[in-house]
Design a protein around this motif. Sequence first.
Motif, PDB file in Angstrom:
ATOM      1  N   GLU A  47     -67.512 -14.179  13.676  1.00 40.43           N
ATOM      2  CA  GLU A  47     -67.234 -13.805  15.070  1.00 40.43           C
ATOM      3  C   GLU A  47     -66.090 -12.789  15.126  1.00 40.43           C
ATOM      4  OE1 GLU A  47     -65.848 -16.915  17.622  1.00 40.43           O
ATOM      5  OE2 GLU A  47     -66.726 -15.995  19.395  1.00 40.43           O
TER       6      GLU A  47
ATOM      7  N   SER B 199     -78.178 -12.797  17.013  1.00 45.29           N
ATOM      8  CA  SER B 199     -76.951 -12.191  16.487  1.00 45.29           C
ATOM      9  C   SER B 199     -77.008 -12.198  14.966  1.00 45.29           C
ATOM     10  CB  SER B 199     -75.745 -13.002  16.971  1.00 45.29           C
ATOM     11  OG  SER B 199     -74.587 -12.598  16.279  1.00 45.29           O
TER      12      SER B 199
ATOM     13  N   GLN C  55     -76.559  -7.450  17.886  1.00 42.65           N
ATOM     14  CA  GLN C  55     -75.956  -7.596  19.218  1.00 42.65           C
ATOM     15  C   GLN C  55     -75.500  -6.260  19.811  1.00 42.65           C
ATOM     16  OE1 GLN C  55     -73.221 -10.708  18.133  1.00 42.65           O
ATOM     17  NE2 GLN C  55     -73.761 -11.792  19.998  1.00 42.65           N
TER      18      GLN C  55
ATOM     19  N   PRO D 158     -70.103 -20.372  18.476  1.00 43.78           N
ATOM     20  CA  PRO D 158     -69.483 -19.315  17.652  1.00 43.78           C
ATOM     21  C   PRO D 158     -69.749 -19.475  16.151  1.00 43.78           C
ATOM     22  CG  PRO D 158     -67.808 -20.696  18.741  1.00 43.78           C
ATOM     23  CD  PRO D 158     -69.130 -21.121  19.274  1.00 43.78           C
TER      24      PRO D 158
ATOM     25  N   ASP E 125     -72.913 -19.454  23.593  1.00 45.26           N
ATOM     26  CA  ASP E 125     -73.359 -19.291  22.207  1.00 45.26           C
ATOM     27  C   ASP E 125     -72.390 -20.025  21.286  1.00 45.26           C
ATOM     28  OD1 ASP E 125     -75.639 -17.811  22.577  1.00 45.26           O
ATOM     29  OD2 ASP E 125     -74.656 -15.865  22.307  1.00 45.26           O
TER      30      ASP E 125
ATOM     31  N   VAL F 217     -78.509 -17.613  17.948  1.00 44.75           N
ATOM     32  CA  VAL F 217     -77.331 -18.476  18.099  1.00 44.75           C
ATOM     33  C   VAL F 217     -77.668 -19.655  19.018  1.00 44.75           C
ATOM     34  CG1 VAL F 217     -74.887 -18.548  18.703  1.00 44.75           C
ATOM     35  CG2 VAL F 217     -75.915 -16.421  17.910  1.00 44.75           C
TER      36      VAL F 217
ATOM     37  N   ILE G 184     -72.593 -17.154  15.070  1.00 42.57           N
ATOM     38  CA  ILE G 184     -72.621 -15.721  15.407  1.00 42.57           C
ATOM     39  C   ILE G 184     -72.701 -14.884  14.129  1.00 42.57           C
ATOM     40  CG2 ILE G 184     -71.217 -13.854  16.412  1.00 42.57           C
ATOM     41  CD1 ILE G 184     -70.764 -15.676  18.743  1.00 42.57           C
TER      42      ILE G 184
END
Length: 509
Positions: A4, A335, A364, A469, A467, A477, A472
């Motif tokens: 992330e 993602s 993304q 994390p 979402d 997600v 990610i």
Amino acid sequence: MNLEAFLARAVKALDHSNVVQFRLGPRRVYLLKGLQNIQLMLGQSNDIVSEPFMIMIFQNMWNFTPEDLAKFAGDKSGRLQQPAAGSEAVPDHQRYWHSMHHIYSEYMTKARYSSRMADKYAEFFSTQLTAHSTVDEWTSVSLFGFIKQNMAYSAVAALLGPHILELNPGYVDKSWAFDDIVMYILYGPPKWMNRRPWAVRDEFHAATGRYLEAAWANFDWDGPEAASDWEEHFGSRFARELARWVRDDGFSKQSAQGIMSLIVFALNANTIPITTWALYELIKDPALFQEVKTEVLQAYTVDAATGERRIDVQKLGTLPLLQSVYTETLRIHMSLNLTREVNNPVVVEGYKLRKGAVMQAITQLAHLDEATWGREGHPASEFWAGRHLKYAPGLEKGGGGVVPEFFMAGKAGSFVPFGGGPSICPGRVFARQEILLTLAMIVTRFDVEFVAWTKLDGSPSDRPAHDDPKYIGSAAVPPDRDMKVRWKDFGDPGCVAGSELGCESRLRC
Ligand code: HEM
């Protein structure tokens, strides 16, 4: 690795340029954005390849033996029919990448096989729905938990046949435990620092191995089902052909069970989060739920001979609103850092990328680009069910019986949830059918009411889902919150306004 945080830094850096270079140990990595660059990276060529990245996956996630790993690592002929330059003399049986690719594209992607799997999926999922609800009674359900169990169960049964689940009670839980540690195995500290993730992987692989052993012992290769598209031992034709190739090419039992386990992981890791998010959107908006239900009812048909009602999967795939909801959910919640390696030097926006350089594109960035996807009142970052619908000029939504058309609101290169080029997701056709079927079966069969958001352990939550994390950068997600609903099963759907189909369903149309 905190994907992330990496993503946030990458987005910032790519604000100023379409190409950003950084070093990862000895490797040069190029982050790319922009339609043309992504199209170049995901094109059909032996110059930009995904194989070196896949070798890392084979080693850690698939647990290939060193001998089997060496077969793939040594094969430079590529996935395409035409061997890469310099590999023309490689015998066909040593073209491991191409053989695997051929099985994927022939038996997973072709409509004949994916539709058969989709029909089996609908059959298994319908049985699961019946087992977990009582007609005409309200039942309380944690939606994400329900989908995780029952969609996964039905998809595994459709792909590999039901015996894997009978031989291994708790198989679905084992597969989710594996899903939970995959990123750790790929990017985390070495095994000696924490052995648990590897033990979880090995337990899951061993369970898959029991299925393979039983299938090999019980399937009659000379019997009437030798060329069938689906049978109970191996399940789909795809699984049977994959198992046969792995054995014929001399792969070990350890590698064979790793390959099959990876297919199960790929089967559920993306479809289930996406379906859950789509259901969340439909339930949050009862008018949308009703609109989708009305549309989906058009896809029910009655078999003239048996009188049996079923969903026509092909028709389902043409319904504009349903397709728009599906596309929008994938756009928002996918993602992934798509990764390739340069095999022959290429030039990107004036930069010469040498052999061995790594290219990455962040889905993304493309999917949330405001200029491509944003519409007045509907920023690209927000779900909007109507984003991919087009109305004939002068006819707007609400204009009595106006039927919209589905269209991609952005350009093809700006929507890459399934990757692209030779290693594009081979499960994309089945995934779409499976997701649409699940949505269709739930909206037509149940009345659903939102009750509350909960944390994943069922305890109360003071906010809706975001979402998660932790996922990610890795795939679709999943939500970090469950949605508690109550639903009432109306049993057999298929009654289209006034019972055109002659059914006596209690379904309220
Ligand atoms: C919404 C659902 C799905 C999404 C978004 C998705 C996405 C992806 C992506 C992005 C890739 C990498 C592609 C690339 O590098 O260009 C991939 C690979 C793959 N997917 Fe899917 N996938 C989905 C469902 C499925 C299903 C249902 C299966 C069926 C078993 C599947 C099997 C695979 C396999 C085997 C690969 C590796 C292909 C290779 O290395 O050649 N996927 N998927």
